[in-house]
Design an enzyme around this catalytic site. Structure first.
Site, mmCIF file in Angstrom:
data_model
loop_
_atom_site.group_PDB
_atom_site.id
_atom_site.type_symbol
_atom_site.label_atom_id
_atom_site.label_comp_id
_atom_site.label_asym_id
_atom_site.label_seq_id
_atom_site.Cartn_x
_atom_site.Cartn_y
_atom_site.Cartn_z
ATOM 1 N N ASN A 9 0.833 -1.205 0.000
ATOM 2 C CA ASN A 9 0.000 0.000 0.000
ATOM 3 C C ASN A 9 0.875 1.266 0.000
ATOM 4 O O ASN A 9 1.499 1.618 1.005
ATOM 5 C CB ASN A 9 -0.896 -0.070 1.251
ATOM 6 N N LYS A 10 0.881 1.957 -1.147
ATOM 7 C CA LYS A 10 1.758 3.125 -1.306
ATOM 8 C C LYS A 10 1.374 4.260 -0.362
ATOM 9 O O LYS A 10 2.223 5.023 0.092
ATOM 10 C CB LYS A 10 1.689 3.630 -2.755
ATOM 11 N N LYS A 12 0.065 3.981 2.720
ATOM 12 C CA LYS A 12 0.583 3.672 4.061
ATOM 13 C C LYS A 12 2.087 3.987 4.109
ATOM 14 O O LYS A 12 2.583 4.569 5.057
ATOM 15 C CB LYS A 12 0.390 2.186 4.384
ATOM 16 N N ASP A 68 -0.899 -5.236 11.474
ATOM 17 C CA ASP A 68 -2.163 -5.951 11.297
ATOM 18 C C ASP A 68 -3.202 -5.247 12.161
ATOM 19 O O ASP A 68 -2.905 -4.836 13.285
ATOM 20 C CB ASP A 68 -2.023 -7.429 11.683
ATOM 21 N N PHE A 148 -12.711 3.601 4.494
ATOM 22 C CA PHE A 148 -12.821 2.254 3.941
ATOM 23 C C PHE A 148 -13.252 1.296 5.050
ATOM 24 O O PHE A 148 -13.436 1.709 6.202
ATOM 25 C CB PHE A 148 -11.473 1.822 3.339
ATOM 26 N N HIS A 176 -6.243 4.289 15.461
ATOM 27 C CA HIS A 176 -5.449 3.150 15.936
ATOM 28 C C HIS A 176 -4.120 3.054 15.179
ATOM 29 O O HIS A 176 -3.068 2.930 15.765
ATOM 30 C CB HIS A 176 -6.286 1.884 15.735
ATOM 31 N N ARG A 177 -4.199 3.121 13.836
ATOM 32 C CA ARG A 177 -2.990 2.953 13.029
ATOM 33 C C ARG A 177 -2.013 4.093 13.286
ATOM 34 O O ARG A 177 -0.825 3.888 13.474
ATOM 35 C CB ARG A 177 -3.362 2.902 11.543
HETATM 36 P P1 IMP Z 1 -5.261 -4.355 7.688
HETATM 37 O O1 IMP Z 1 -4.574 -5.269 8.661
HETATM 38 O O2 IMP Z 1 -4.809 -2.931 7.779
HETATM 39 O O3 IMP Z 1 -5.250 -4.905 6.281
HETATM 40 O O4 IMP Z 1 -6.804 -4.332 8.127
HETATM 41 C C1 IMP Z 1 -7.611 -5.502 8.139
HETATM 42 C C2 IMP Z 1 -9.085 -5.134 7.951
HETATM 43 O O5 IMP Z 1 -9.543 -4.381 9.081
HETATM 44 C C3 IMP Z 1 -9.381 -4.237 6.740
HETATM 45 O O6 IMP Z 1 -9.589 -5.003 5.581
HETATM 46 C C4 IMP Z 1 -10.643 -3.533 7.173
HETATM 47 O O7 IMP Z 1 -11.772 -4.371 6.985
HETATM 48 C C5 IMP Z 1 -10.444 -3.360 8.669
HETATM 49 N N1 IMP Z 1 -9.809 -2.049 8.967
HETATM 50 C C6 IMP Z 1 -8.505 -1.829 9.267
HETATM 51 N N2 IMP Z 1 -8.284 -0.526 9.514
HETATM 52 C C7 IMP Z 1 -9.471 0.091 9.344
HETATM 53 C C8 IMP Z 1 -9.880 1.440 9.457
HETATM 54 O O8 IMP Z 1 -9.090 2.369 9.752
HETATM 55 N N3 IMP Z 1 -11.181 1.693 9.224
HETATM 56 C C9 IMP Z 1 -12.077 0.727 8.902
HETATM 57 N N4 IMP Z 1 -11.763 -0.556 8.773
HETATM 58 C C10 IMP Z 1 -10.452 -0.881 8.996
#
Ligand code: IMP
Length: 192
Positions: A9-10, A12, A68, A148, A176-177
């Site tokens: 993911n560019k 990120k 994750d 998303f 969170h991220r």
């Molecule tokens: P990933 O580990 O970042 O790929 O997230 C796994 C899954 O969690 C994603 O496919 C989304 O369904 C959900 N998700 C992760 N971060 C978010 C967010 O910031 N908003 C909404 N859904 C999220």
């Protein structure tokens, strides 16, 4: 210092690079020509982040970090959690995931939930974990068009709008991220 962020993911990648000092160069999976389907078969967010970071370090020899994320709903004992992406099926269909979660929560008054991100970092032979949590609640009807995944049904604590009704800049201040990345960046800035 060169370090791999195990993502394709560019956006990120850019986001994290912009928070780091120039002494740290982030490499993406594309840059190191890793096009493998990296296994995410663990049953916890921690486990999956570690699997991904270890895969790159072991196969390519780079220091590496991987993230994750999952949505953990209190009334559902933490589901969908590590299975958030494929809650309604294998193909990561956000709309189907949202509808399934709303159905699962039908009748529950406790709508507390949290997004949790775990980052695993392999640095100079050691493993470090960083966590970011954003608490909130699942609203009954989707609201907003931005973002998303589950953004349209998640209302963070202290706000009267869903994530999908916020701008990216606003969401990035409390997400969170962003919190997990902030911890990682502080750590890397101290050690580089
Ligand atoms: P990933 O580990 O970042 O790929 O997230 C796994 C899954 O969690 C994603 O496919 C989304 O369904 C959900 N998700 C992760 N971060 C978010 C967010 O910031 N908003 C909404 N859904 C999220």
């Amino acid at each position: 210092m060169k370090i791999v962020f195990a993502t394709h993911n560019k956006n990120k990648l850019k986001e994290v690079q912009s928070m780091l000092s120039d002494s740290i160069t982030l490499l993406s999976l594309d840059t190191i020509e890793c096009f493998d389907e990296i296994p995410e078969t663990a049953e916890t967010l921690e486990g999956n982040a570690i699997l991904k970071a270890n895969y790159i370090t072991e196969k390519y020899g780079y220091d590496c970090f991987a993230d994750d994320t999952g949505l953990e709903v209190e009334a559902l004992d933490g589901a969908p959690g590590v299975y958030s992406a494929r809650y309604a099926g294998q193909e990561n269909d956000a709309n189907a995931n949202v509808q399934k979660l709303l159905r699962a929560m039908h009748g529950y008054t406790d709508r507390n939930a949290q997004f949790r991100t775990v980052i695993a970092l392999n640095l100079k032979g050691k493993l470090y974990l960083f966590e970011g949590v954003c608490k909130g609640e699942i609203i009954k009807n989707p609201q907003g068009e931005n973002g998303f995944g589950y953004d349209s049904i998640f209302k963070p604590e202290g706000f009267d709008r869903s994530f999908a009704e916020m701008s990216l800049t606003e969401k990035n201040k409390i997400s969170h991220r962003a919190l997990a990345i902030d911890k990682l960046v502080r750590f890397l800035s101290k050690t580089s």
